[in-house]
Design a protein around this motif. Structure first.
Motif, PDB file in Angstrom:
ATOM      1  N   THR A   1     -18.492  76.220 -17.035  1.00 25.59           N
ATOM      2  CA  THR A   1     -19.134  74.949 -16.696  1.00 25.59           C
ATOM      3  C   THR A   1     -19.701  74.265 -17.936  1.00 25.59           C
ATOM      4  OG1 THR A   1     -19.822  76.024 -14.634  1.00 25.59           O
ATOM      5  CG2 THR A   1     -20.766  73.874 -15.094  1.00 25.59           C
ATOM      6  N   GLY A   2     -20.315  75.078 -18.825  1.00 25.54           N
ATOM      7  CA  GLY A   2     -20.924  74.506 -20.021  1.00 25.54           C
ATOM      8  C   GLY A   2     -19.900  74.045 -21.053  1.00 25.54           C
ATOM      9  N   CYS A   3     -18.839  74.839 -21.226  1.00 28.52           N
ATOM     10  CA  CYS A   3     -17.924  74.597 -22.355  1.00 28.52           C
ATOM     11  C   CYS A   3     -16.754  73.669 -22.050  1.00 28.52           C
ATOM     12  CB  CYS A   3     -17.358  75.922 -22.853  1.00 28.52           C
ATOM     13  SG  CYS A   3     -18.577  77.016 -23.561  1.00 28.52           S
ATOM     14  N   PHE A   4     -16.234  73.664 -20.813  1.00 28.75           N
ATOM     15  CA  PHE A   4     -14.941  73.029 -20.577  1.00 28.75           C
ATOM     16  C   PHE A   4     -14.935  71.522 -20.755  1.00 28.75           C
ATOM     17  CE2 PHE A   4     -12.523  76.658 -19.684  1.00 28.75           C
ATOM     18  CZ  PHE A   4     -11.209  76.222 -19.662  1.00 28.75           C
ATOM     19  N   GLY A   5     -16.053  70.856 -20.424  1.00 33.01           N
ATOM     20  CA  GLY A   5     -16.105  69.418 -20.663  1.00 33.01           C
ATOM     21  C   GLY A   5     -15.830  69.095 -22.119  1.00 33.01           C
ATOM     22  N   GLY A   6     -16.498  69.825 -23.010  1.00 36.24           N
ATOM     23  CA  GLY A   6     -16.314  69.608 -24.443  1.00 36.24           C
ATOM     24  C   GLY A   6     -14.912  69.975 -24.900  1.00 36.24           C
TER      25      GLY A   6
END
Lengths: 204, 204, 204
Positions: B129-134
């Motif tokens: 959730t934290g990393c995939f957007g970036g």
């Protein structure tokens, strides 16, 4: 019951094979230990995850069974420790990748059959399960996915899937058919790469 | 009830942070206004969408609540208007990216707990959730995703997730634990980048 | 019933259009026959698959109806046979891509309406259905996706979707509205590319 455990053994062996191939590929690109683990993990679970998403069989497999995650972790760490013993690096990586391809193709075809899909779709599912781990690995490591251009990669999965349905049609024992298909896919891929076989291309 | 609203506030703040970081990254690449909005949108919802797909919690979150889409739209437009006031462009982008990382990791871990998954899987969900957007933002903008190689990006999420379960184990108040984890992840990432810390690499 | 068959016809025509555009694009890159089929397939089903995954409408459409797979296969093989007759290669590829874009955008909007989503989300779904096949095709063929930078690609889908809801609001017959929207999107895209229109960019 017996049939179930055969599939389970095949899945475990495929997970191990792809974890090893992922670890090798990541070490070759000089990633840090965490990056190596991520690539090993993604290579191992990539194909099954895409398959489960397309089927809607969620939460996807590795979320429901933490043992697969532990298996990948242990395999990857052991591979890192023993890598200095291995001389023919590229060949070893290629062999484990081929082995994983054969094993996971069968797991995917089986899952399609369980979901009651038509043979053609089952073969597509098997191909996706077998190929996608390697495709994601190659994409993340920024190499051109092997599946396009150089080798008859997916073709081996499709041929294997067709062979499997052929053998089921002639009432061969399921376990025997499975082993034959796996050996067939692995052998076909190795022969194709060894003798540089390829389909002819369409020019423009 | 109180617990629910804390998570909701964290999700809103994370959405805003990632919308700002996505807008900055897209402006830097000189995209047209529509492209900027797409990148802001994808950066904000990417991590949550992958999480919901893996969990099978569909239609995915942003489809069920149009307010998130409006929030991203407004944030992105306001960022475009105020961008001339901002001097240290890269630093601002990095700060909002770190903030979003901390906030969304917690949202992901929380969702895993609600789905009754094991702690290790919850931490993996938080990291996704934290990393995939970036990661999606960087892939679309054709830069090498920051997660591989340069920084201990995902490691901060994993460490934060482990800290959260540690604090829950010792019966710390949930809201306090959440704030500590977010501050911990953001601080850890900033320190790592500031002092150029990195895990050692495996050579071949 | 009548409404259903219109949508079905539109879906079949869109599938054919994208299969042709995918085949052309793959032949241009000199892929082998198997690679050409894969790209034709992915271009045709990519948008609908992403749409169904986000909605949670699984197993995804092409798994439930093997006829779509056969349609793509036949279209792609016929295209390969007739390609020597076609002179303006790039123009033909572009026209079928635009046609598929218009047709699939409408299919996506319709599906959003059936799922009871808000108009804004339906338009997003339509845009995803229309654009993603081409985006995946371009990514796999290693060209920069057309959607970013050069053309107002997605903008045509969004404008078309808004026009559709506008016409529904004024109680236009659904079938007529559908045909108008498709013609509108295809025409808008062709005009934009022909006269090199583009949104202004934000500089940094």
């Amino acid at each position: 019951m017996d049939d179930f455990s055969t599939t389970e053994i095949i899945e475990v062996l495929g997970t191990i094979s792809f974890a090893i191939s992922g670890t090798f590929a990541a070490v070759q690109k000089r990633l840090d230990p965490f990056g190596v683990l991520i690539i090993a993990f993604v290579t191992s679970i990539g194909g099954g995850t895409v398959r489960d998403l397309l089927l809607g069989d969620t939460p996807v497999a590795w979320m429901r069974d933490v043992n697969y995650c532990l298996l990948i972790l242990v395999t990857s760490i052991l591979t890192l420790f023993f890598k200095h013993q291995i001389k023919k690096f590229k060949v070893t990586l290629f062999l484990f990748d081929s082995l994983g391809l054969g094993l996971f193709t069968l797991v995917g075809v089986q899952k399609g059959i369980i979901f009651g899909l038509e043979p053609g779709i089952c073969i597509a599912l098997g191909t996706i399960t077998g190929c996608f781990g390697g495709v994601i690995r190659d994409t993340l490591l920024n190499t051109i996915p092997l599946i396009f251009r150089k080798e008859i990669y997916a073709t081996a999965c499709i041929a294997g899937g067709m062979l499997y349905f052929g053998m089921l049609y002639f009432n061969l024992a399921a376990d025997l058919a499975k082993i034959i298909v796996i050996v067939f896919i692995v052998t076909l891929r190795i022969l194709v790469v060894r003798y540089k076989l390829a389909l002819p291309r369409f020019g423009y």
